[in-house]
Design a protein around this motif. Structure first.
Motif, mmCIF file in Angstrom:
data_model
loop_
_atom_site.group_PDB
_atom_site.id
_atom_site.type_symbol
_atom_site.label_atom_id
_atom_site.label_comp_id
_atom_site.label_asym_id
_atom_site.label_seq_id
_atom_site.Cartn_x
_atom_site.Cartn_y
_atom_site.Cartn_z
ATOM 1 N N GLU A 1 -22.395 -16.518 36.348
ATOM 2 C CA GLU A 1 -21.692 -15.291 35.971
ATOM 3 C C GLU A 1 -21.066 -15.504 34.589
ATOM 4 N N TYR A 2 -21.125 -14.476 33.772
ATOM 5 C CA TYR A 2 -20.509 -14.547 32.449
ATOM 6 C C TYR A 2 -19.392 -13.519 32.392
ATOM 7 N N LYS B 1 -29.609 -32.681 26.465
ATOM 8 C CA LYS B 1 -28.522 -32.841 25.496
ATOM 9 C C LYS B 1 -28.732 -31.954 24.276
ATOM 10 N N THR B 2 -29.554 -30.938 24.423
ATOM 11 C CA THR B 2 -29.989 -30.157 23.264
ATOM 12 C C THR B 2 -28.878 -29.353 22.608
ATOM 13 N N GLN B 3 -27.818 -29.013 23.361
ATOM 14 C CA GLN B 3 -26.775 -28.142 22.820
ATOM 15 C C GLN B 3 -25.459 -28.880 22.562
ATOM 16 N N THR C 1 -26.566 -18.203 23.254
ATOM 17 C CA THR C 1 -27.935 -18.142 23.757
ATOM 18 C C THR C 1 -27.978 -18.537 25.233
ATOM 19 N N ASP C 2 -29.083 -18.195 25.888
ATOM 20 C CA ASP C 2 -29.254 -18.613 27.282
ATOM 21 C C ASP C 2 -29.240 -20.137 27.389
ATOM 22 N N ALA C 3 -29.810 -20.810 26.386
ATOM 23 C CA ALA C 3 -29.825 -22.283 26.402
ATOM 24 C C ALA C 3 -28.407 -22.841 26.340
ATOM 25 N N GLN C 4 -27.543 -22.219 25.542
ATOM 26 C CA GLN C 4 -26.155 -22.670 25.465
ATOM 27 C C GLN C 4 -25.429 -22.458 26.792
ATOM 28 N N ILE D 1 -22.886 -24.572 31.754
ATOM 29 C CA ILE D 1 -22.642 -24.569 33.203
ATOM 30 C C ILE D 1 -23.054 -25.890 33.837
ATOM 31 N N GLU D 2 -23.999 -26.608 33.209
ATOM 32 C CA GLU D 2 -24.370 -27.929 33.732
ATOM 33 C C GLU D 2 -23.167 -28.863 33.758
ATOM 34 N N ASP D 3 -22.212 -28.645 32.855
ATOM 35 C CA ASP D 3 -21.053 -29.530 32.758
ATOM 36 C C ASP D 3 -20.120 -29.415 33.963
#
Length: 388
Positions: A3-4, A131-133, A144-147, A152-154
């Motif tokens: 959710e954003y 680790k891309t972002q 972005t969706d990638a960000q 959220i992975e954190d």
């Protein structure tokens, strides 16, 4: 996708849904290079049922979150959370409690000191995180969706890490170790800097005379207030080296300040404020001058004793399968040897029980070293006996 949340109403509804959680993973994304106060750019949460990202650049008031942070029945889970706690304190006026820090817990179990979140997830959960972002500018919009996936992975795996680490700590009877450290991380005094104490944090401030230190105290307090008001890094207001030189010279005129290197950025108003600080400092009665805490410099014999304690500490750490740095720093040993035990972490809490008491007894001659089956052992010295 998580959710954003980007409206005040949406945020308050999220808080209501999080009420009653037994645990909640929390992380933040922020920038602080150009500010005194860190600029909070994202707040991520996960209570195993709800994964959400809050946009503090759109949600103006985070104070409703204080009810979650202070709920004693809800454990707040962080990884290397000291900066997150500081930022939440700035945003919500409370520090979270109770907390659980997965990095501290991992160290207490003998894992790599200051282990990264991704490494811990991979070691315990066998999941490899991208680790891309990691170098994103989180203040830029739109994200972005990638960000968002990265953010959220954190928090996605914090509850699972908490459960695994808790079980291992309980099995090793070390939950009390981290509980003491977690409580210390939540103390508000840790994040409330007293402007009149800031001069002590400046490198080489211990080289000043008491009168010079009085000037440094006044100027550093002024700098702190100005940095807060302008929301700029302290060094952007006045560099440490300039501050120390002002303390030494005690300039009484703006031209006198201008003779000091790197003072060009100071406005006329700033220079006049510094002159007033100097005047105030020079009127301080001798009894009220700052006490200079000189760096402890062990004598040759004391340095040898520090080495002895360091060896003892490493032996004990090896027995416990933890890094010696997790138990105590070199300074903690110096404080102990130089007669400042109250300043040593080794004389407090679980550290005293685990090794501090033993180290104190080595210093007092109540314990001695000997070799047994090729290994160094520490044992109680018999009354009236000779050391081995």
């Amino acid at each position: 996708m998580p959710e954003y949340i980007e409206t005040q109403e949406g945020f308050e509804k999220l808080v209501a849904r999080l009420e009653g959680s037994e645990l909640i993973g929390i992380d933040t994304e922020f920038i602080r290079e150009k500010h005194y106060y860190a600029q909070l750019c994202l707040l991520q949460v996960n209570n195993t049922q709800i994964e959400a990202i809050v946009d503090p650049l759109e949600v103006e008031d985070l104070h409703p979150f204080a009810s979650i942070l202070t709920d004693e029945s809800c454990t707040k889970i962080f990884h290397a959370g000291e900066q997150d706690i500081e930022i939440l304190y700035q945003a919500c006026d409370v520090t979270p409690r109770p907390i659980f820090d997965t990095q501290v817990a991992a160290a207490a179990l003998g894992m790599q000191a200051q282990i990264g979140y991704g490494t811990l997830v991979e070691n315990l959960l066998k999941i490899s995180l991208p680790k891309t972002q990691s170098f994103s500018d989180w203040s830029k919009r739109p994200l972005t969706d990638a960000q968002l996936d990265y953010a959220i992975e954190d928090v996605r795996y914090l509850p699972k890490l908490y459960e695994k680490l808790c079980r291992r700590l309980q099995d090793k009877d070390r939950l009390g170790w981290v509980t003491d450290d977690f409580a210390a991380m939540c103390e508000k005094a840790r994040y409330d800097a007293d402007p009149r104490e800031m001069w002590k944090r400046i490198k080489r401030s211990g080289t000043l005379t008491p009168q010079q230190a009085a000037v440094a105290r006044e100027v550093a307090a002024w700098r702190e207030e100005e940095a807060r008001t302008r929301n700029l890094p302290r060094k952007w207001v006045l560099g440490d080296d300039c501050l120390l030189e002002i303390a030494r010279r005690a300039p009484k005129t703006q031209n006198g300040i201008g003779c000091i290197q790197d003072t060009e950025r100071l406005s006329s108003r700033d220079r006049q404020s510094i002159i007033e600080c100097v005047k105030v400092a020079q009127k301080v009665p001798s009894d009220d001058l700052p006490v200079i805490e000189r760096p402890l410099r062990p004598s040759t014999d004391q340095a040898a004793a520090v080495d002895l304690l360091s060896a003892t500490l490493k032996l004990k750490a090896n027995e416990l399968h933890v890094a010696s740095s997790f138990i105590a720093s070199h300074d903690d040993l110096v404080y102990l040897v130089c007669g400042k035990p109250s300043r040593s972490a080794l004389m407090q809490g679980w550290r005293y029980d685990v090794v501090g008491k033993e180290l104190a007894e080595v210093l007092e001659g109540k314990r001695s070293f000997h070799i047994e089956e090729g290994k160094v052992q520490i044992s109680e010295r018999p009354q009236g006996g000779e050391s081995s």
